[in-house]
Design an enzyme around this catalytic site. Structure first.
Site, PDB file in Angstrom:
ATOM      1  N   SER A   1       1.030  -1.417  -0.045  1.00 29.60           N
ATOM      2  CA  SER A   1      -0.028   0.433   0.228  1.00 29.60           C
ATOM      3  C   SER A   1       0.733   1.201   0.040  1.00 29.60           C
ATOM      4  CB  SER A   1      -1.211  -0.468   1.100  1.00 29.60           C
ATOM      5  OG  SER A   1      -0.252   0.253   2.195  1.00 29.60           O
TER       6      SER A   1
ATOM      7  N   LYS B   1      -7.327   3.672   7.409  1.00 28.54           N
ATOM      8  CA  LYS B   1      -5.870   4.745   7.811  1.00 28.54           C
ATOM      9  C   LYS B   1      -6.976   6.525   7.699  1.00 28.54           C
ATOM     10  CE  LYS B   1      -3.768   1.330   4.895  1.00 28.54           C
ATOM     11  NZ  LYS B   1      -3.176   0.475   3.539  1.00 28.54           N
TER      12      LYS B   1
END
Length: 838
Positions: free
Chosen positions: A721, A764
């Site tokens: 990511s 996140k």
């Protein structure tokens, strides 16, 4: 036995047992491989008057005795080798003390037996095995040497030949009769043994034959060996036989007494049964033991056992009635029946199927977690419409401290069911789930059946805590045992090893909790409905702290309601500057620390209420651990902010890229995993293919060294990511353009610049909002995950979905002072951003 551990060779009597003969006899034959004496005549053998000496520990060798010896001491091995070179004869002498490892002349008896080595075999462990036969008694007259082996000068002791008379005949008959009596008392008499005894008429030979097969001390056997007169030697053997007869008689008497004791126990049993029948005919009350049986029978009648279980219970009840009340087996059966009685075979608690009331309870106990609450209310609705439906297996997965276990307790309260919790962390024994069989001492049912018994109902809520931390070893695999427990199609006939009868678990509502789903076996994970519990938002934490955590800590620290006043601003300051977690445990600790400070003020005499404002927080808790200065107002070229997922929630990572003159070396530091390193290389390849478009020198790969570092170097990091963040940091370092400090990003990048989806979007975004960031770039395919993000958070941060990295530079790099026209991709990106974030 010679020259090896004395524990490795059996006593003299046991040597004959190994060869298939009994004490007091010996089988004839040259092929015998164990201690024994040949009764037939042998030719007189000649041997030297100087022979090697072989010390032995726990055996005395007699004439014509054949036995194997295991030899391990170096001196003894050399003595055997010397004997093999010179006539195959050597002298065997017994040690005075068996514990002596290196015997000298003073440690040996002066009378021994000359033997001939018949066979020799070398063993794999450097020892040798020899088969020897006694030839003649011999007395040591002088010691020639002790190194490298013991050697002595000997004088043979010849056997005295006697004519048969009445005394000799009486001694021979006495020896034979006593030998026969010993064998009879021990139950090993045979015609072959008696025929061997009858065939020997020489008193000396018979004495040696019997002495070689008797259990005697070394000193007693040596005394017989040293007696030269055959009459005296046979007399000593008769004395030993008389002692052996007395010992065998006592042993026989002891065995007879034991058998009589067993017969008495059987007789007592029959008498008790007859007495019971007589009392029954007279109409008298049964004794206490029968009272217990009657009470057990009544309890079993009330327990409502299924047909198959009642059949097993009646069988065990009949067994208990036939046992002695004080026997250990009776205690085992009685405990088993007690378990059958106490289990709730038919007792069910009535579910509270008021959906609105259940929603109120869930909202009262927990803030947020709307998806989980909806799932629970759906379960209640199905139960209300179809009471026969089987319970689901829910698995709450999320970071520590988010309330997975307490949520199970709230579910039980909303349903009106009993609640039980089983901690599975570190469990490695399958018997903890299925129980131990009743054949083991101290056996008991498994934890599942124990929880059912403690709950008292057949439909409790059982929380299997930390199911991802199960282990396995030689005692079994508990996770495999749970496959049956957590399968609604199978657990209606769950069989515990202790009960050994089926028990219906289909009405139990099992709830599992886990931090990591990856460690749960696939077959077990497939049986569960996984519900993810992400971290709490700032608003949710503030509300939970105000409603639940703070009142709890105020009461625990001796304060009263209204004496500790903390505003929402104080709670937010504690959350932002003193805790950084997905759960609530650290927040609860910090609130407890504030309450302790206030409790001290009250104990010192100050009067409340005590009001805490944001300025006093630092005096109470010290310097903030996480300060807003971490969010830089500007980022230097080569720096970019990325988002990462951790077991405790999301986290904002700073990626740094440093460019220097060199030859194109790429250096990666910061405890990066293999996948993250591959993302960095993919990002570098993409930049090289688009160097001109990105306004970068195309030849940088041959002129520049690149060093990429992700701070918090002691923390391992991995995953794809960070690809978009690594690419942005590299472009920033190579072009000298700075990245916007209020923008973060996440997504995997390919060699062609495509942005692929990643996981943990909600966590996140929570981390980005917690850091005060205003913009976040996510893969366009992750737009669907924004449904899980609370709407108030999406108002505080702008989400930019992107398909390709060409859309990223206009969004993340600081614009130059000179005005420039927007390119086509940038306009398309702005349109996509507005549509996606809406």
């Amino acid at each position: 036995m010679a020259d090896y551990n004395e524990k490795e060779h059996p006593p003299q009597a046991e040597q004959q047992k190994e060869a298939g003969t009994e004490p007091g006899t010996s089988e004839a034959g040259a092929e015998s491989t164990s201690g024994g004496i040949l009764p037939e005549e042998h030719a007189v053998e000649t041997f030297s008057d100087v022979l090697p000496v072989l010390p032995v520990r726990d055996v005395v060798v007699f004439n014509y005795m054949i036995l194997p010896l295991f030899i391990g001491r170096e001196k003894s091995v050399r003595a055997v080798e010397a004997a093999l070179q010179k006539g195959r004869h050597l002298l065997i002498c017994a040690q005075r003390e068996e514990q002596t490892d290196e015997p000298g002349p003073d440690d040996l008896y002066s009378m021994g037996t000359v033997v001939q080595i018949m066979r020799m075999l070398k063993m794999p462990d450097s020892r040798i095995k020899v088969l020897v036969q006694g030839v003649s008694r011999a007395r040591i007259t002088a010691w020639n040497r002790t190194e490298p082996f013991i050697e002595a000068r000997i004088e043979p002791v010849h056997e005295v030949m006697l004519e048969s008379d009445i005394t000799v005949e009486a001694l021979l008959r006495t020896a034979r009769e006593q030998s026969e009596r010993v064998l009879t008392l021990r139950g090993i008499s045979s015609n072959d043994v008696l025929s061997v005894l009858q065939s020997v008429d020489d008193p000396g030979r018979l004495a040696d034959l019997i002495a070689a097969n008797m259990r005697m001390k070394i000193s007693e056997a040596q005394r017989i060996l040293e007696t030269e007169d055959p009459i005296q030697r046979l007399g000593l053997v008769n004395a030993q036989l008389q002692h052996e007869v007395e010992v065998a008689t006592v042993q026989a008497r002891i065995q007879s007494s034991a058998r009589e004791g067993m017969d008495k126990a059987q007789k007592d049993y029959f008498l008790r049964e007859q007495l019971k029948a007589i009392r029954h005919e007279l109409g008298e009350n049964p004794p206490d033991g029968d009272d217990e049986l009657e009470s057990l029978k009544k309890a079993l009648d009330k327990a409502g056992l299924p047909k198959e279980v009642r059949k097993e219970a009646d069988k065990q009840l009949r067994r208990l009635a036939s046992m002695h009340a004080d026997s250990s087996e009776a205690n085992v059966v009685r405990t088993y029946l007690d378990w059958l009685v106490e289990l709730p075979w038919k007792k069910l608690s009535r579910d509270r199927l008021d959906i609105l009331r259940a929603k109120e309870i869930l909202d009262e106990d927990h803030c947020g977690l709307e998806k989980i609450k909806d799932r629970i209310l759906e379960f209640l609705s199905v139960r209300k419409l179809n009471p026969q439906s089987k319970g689901p297996i829910l698995c709450f997965a999320g970071p520590p401290g988010v309330g997975k276990t307490s949520l199970g307790r709230s579910i039980a309260r909303s349903l009106g069911r009993q609640f039980q919790r089983l901690s599975l962390g570190g469990m490695r024994d399958e018997a903890e789930i299925r129980g131990h069989r009743r054949t083991y001492i101290g056996s008991m049912p498994g934890r599942i059946i124990q929880a059912i018994k403690q709950a008292g109902t057949r439909n409790p809520v059982i929380v299997l805590d930390e199911i991802d931390k199960l282990g396995n070893d030689f005692r079994g695999d508990p996770s495999s045992a749970l496959l049956e427990v957590l399968d609604p199609e199978q657990n209606n006939t769950f069989s515990d090893h202790y009960l050994n009868v089926p028990f219906d678990l289909s009405k139990v509502m099992f709830i599992c909790t886990a931090n990591h789903l990856e460690t749960i076996p696939a077959a077990l994970r497939d049986r569960m409905e996984v519900i993810s519990l992400p971290g709490y938002t700032l608003q949710e934490k503030t509300e939970i702290a105000r409603k639940h955590l703070l009142p709890k800590r105020i009461a625990e620290n001796g304060l009263k309601d209204g004496e500790a006043l903390l505003s929402d601003a104080v709670l937010e300051k504690v959350i932002k500057e003193y805790t950084r977690e997905a759960g609530l445990r650290n927040l609860e600790r910090e609130l407890g620390a504030i309450c302790r400070k206030l409790a001290r003020r009250k104990a010192e005499g100050q009067k409340g209420p005590f009001t805490v404002n944001p300025q006093e927080v630092e005096k109470l808790l010290g310097v903030p651990r996480y300060i807003e200065d971490e969010k830089d107002r500007t980022l230097m070229p080569g720096m970019a902010l990325g988002l990462a997922w951790t077991p405790v929630g999301g986290e904002v990572l700073t990626v740094e890229a440093s460019i220097m003159k060199g030859k194109g070396t790429l250096n990666l530091t910061g405890q990066l995993g293999d996948v993250m390193k591959e993302s960095a290389r993919a990002a570098l390849t993409y930049i090289r293919t688009r160097a001109e478009t990105l306004e970068i020198d195309p030849g940088f790969s041959n002129k520049k060294d690149i060093h990429i570092h992700v701070p918090a170097g002691a923390t391992p990091k991995d995953g794809p990511s960070a690809g978009i963040t690594l690419t942005t940091a590299l472009i920033s370092g190579l072009s000298g353009r700075s990245v916007r400090p209020d923008t973060c990003m996440t997504g995997e990048i390919t060699l062609q610049g495509r942005i692929l989806p990643v996981g943990g979007i909600k966590e996140k975004i929570l981390a980005a909002v917690g850091r005060g960031l205003k913009h976040v770039l996510i893969p366009h395919q992750n737009v669907k995950d924004l449904e899980d993000v609370p709407a108030d958070l999406l108002k505080r941060i702008k989400v930019h979905p992107v398909h390709h990295y060409d859309e990223v530079p206009p969004l993340v790099f600081v614009k130059k002072k000179s005005t420039a026209k927007k390119t086509g991709p940038a306009k398309a990106t702005d349109q996509a951003v507005d549509t996606g974030s809406a």
